[in-house]
Design a protein around this motif. Sequence first.
Motif, PDB file in Angstrom:
ATOM      1  N   ASP A 133       0.870  -1.177   0.000  1.00  0.00           N
ATOM      2  CA  ASP A 133       0.000   0.000   0.000  1.00  0.00           C
ATOM      3  C   ASP A 133       0.909   1.230   0.000  1.00  0.00           C
ATOM      4  O   ASP A 133       1.234   1.780   1.036  1.00  0.00           O
ATOM      5  N   GLU A 134       1.319   1.642  -1.191  1.00  0.00           N
ATOM      6  CA  GLU A 134       2.342   2.673  -1.317  1.00  0.00           C
ATOM      7  C   GLU A 134       1.809   4.007  -1.834  1.00  0.00           C
ATOM      8  O   GLU A 134       2.566   4.961  -1.934  1.00  0.00           O
ATOM      9  N   ARG A 135       0.543   4.075  -2.156  1.00  0.00           N
ATOM     10  CA  ARG A 135       0.012   5.303  -2.758  1.00  0.00           C
ATOM     11  C   ARG A 135      -0.802   6.082  -1.737  1.00  0.00           C
ATOM     12  O   ARG A 135      -1.619   5.525  -1.013  1.00  0.00           O
ATOM     13  N   ASP A 136      -0.527   7.388  -1.674  1.00  0.00           N
ATOM     14  CA  ASP A 136      -1.343   8.291  -0.885  1.00  0.00           C
ATOM     15  C   ASP A 136      -1.633   9.520  -1.735  1.00  0.00           C
ATOM     16  O   ASP A 136      -1.319   9.548  -2.929  1.00  0.00           O
ATOM     17  N   ARG A 137      -2.235  10.548  -1.138  1.00  0.00           N
ATOM     18  CA  ARG A 137      -2.646  11.704  -1.935  1.00  0.00           C
ATOM     19  C   ARG A 137      -1.472  12.534  -2.437  1.00  0.00           C
ATOM     20  O   ARG A 137      -1.648  13.416  -3.288  1.00  0.00           O
ATOM     21  N   PHE A 138      -0.266  12.271  -1.930  1.00  0.00           N
ATOM     22  CA  PHE A 138       0.914  13.011  -2.387  1.00  0.00           C
ATOM     23  C   PHE A 138       1.672  12.260  -3.491  1.00  0.00           C
ATOM     24  O   PHE A 138       2.618  12.796  -4.067  1.00  0.00           O
ATOM     25  N   THR A 139       1.287  11.016  -3.769  1.00  0.00           N
ATOM     26  CA  THR A 139       2.003  10.215  -4.758  1.00  0.00           C
ATOM     27  C   THR A 139       1.629  10.665  -6.169  1.00  0.00           C
ATOM     28  O   THR A 139       0.441  10.733  -6.508  1.00  0.00           O
ATOM     29  N   PRO A 140       2.610  10.984  -7.013  1.00  0.00           N
ATOM     30  CA  PRO A 140       2.285  11.415  -8.386  1.00  0.00           C
ATOM     31  C   PRO A 140       1.633  10.290  -9.173  1.00  0.00           C
ATOM     32  O   PRO A 140       1.774   9.100  -8.854  1.00  0.00           O
ATOM     33  N   ASP A 141       0.931  10.663 -10.225  1.00  0.00           N
ATOM     34  CA  ASP A 141       0.371   9.662 -11.136  1.00  0.00           C
ATOM     35  C   ASP A 141       1.507   8.983 -11.898  1.00  0.00           C
ATOM     36  O   ASP A 141       2.520   9.605 -12.225  1.00  0.00           O
ATOM     37  N   ASN A 142       1.316   7.707 -12.184  1.00  0.00           N
ATOM     38  CA  ASN A 142       2.319   6.978 -12.951  1.00  0.00           C
ATOM     39  C   ASN A 142       2.399   7.539 -14.373  1.00  0.00           C
ATOM     40  O   ASN A 142       1.387   7.914 -14.968  1.00  0.00           O
ATOM     41  N   ASP A 143       3.626   7.607 -14.898  1.00  0.00           N
ATOM     42  CA  ASP A 143       3.850   8.059 -16.267  1.00  0.00           C
ATOM     43  C   ASP A 143       4.040   6.813 -17.132  1.00  0.00           C
ATOM     44  O   ASP A 143       5.158   6.294 -17.269  1.00  0.00           O
TER      45      ASP A 143
END
Length: 224
Positions: A133-143
Amino acid sequence: MRRYSAPLVIGLAGAAVLIWLGVWQLQRLEWKEAILDEIDARILAEPVSLPADPDPTRDRFLAVKASGRTGDRDLHVLVSTRTVGAGFRIVTAFETESGRRILLDRGFVRETQKDTPRPPVRLTVTGNLHWPDERDRFTPDNDLEANYWFARDIDAMAGELGTEPLLLIARLVSGGDGAVAPLPVDSASIPNDHFGYAVTWFGLALVWLGMTALQLWRISRRDT
């Protein structure tokens, strides 16, 4: 004595609450360490075959062993290690000998090796199942166009590579050229800050008692 009563009661009561909070955090520390010991034991247990119907709760950190062939493309997840610095986790499809297609986190490569060709290869992998569970609201969208992933999004990766939403993180790998260094799962990334919290509460209790003593001293000075 009446002038001393209220500050003394407030001071002792406040210190008692703060000390109780510190003791509670020490109890939480003991509880958390027991959980981490259990996770470590599970990670390093004798490996088993891939479960037929894996469950994210029941099978988290399950030690497994599987043989198969890697896919013809991989996904690059930005990560940093203490010894090397920035680099990428290499996640690829892995078709097992039984015909299942799962995600395989092969491990770490340096930033300069991001686009090094990695053709399909047969591997025997011992590792652990994980649902990070590595995504939070500060994690950029994947390119996706540049193949830069900022979190191991299991469902998105499975859709991209056509696999089950199941991730095996390599611990030991037999086969291949060794260009990808396994970056195995461990309990070090699981937060355990209870000791620090306990020290904070005990420190606040000392400060509270010191302020109480200072207040009582000031009252005594006014009485002289």
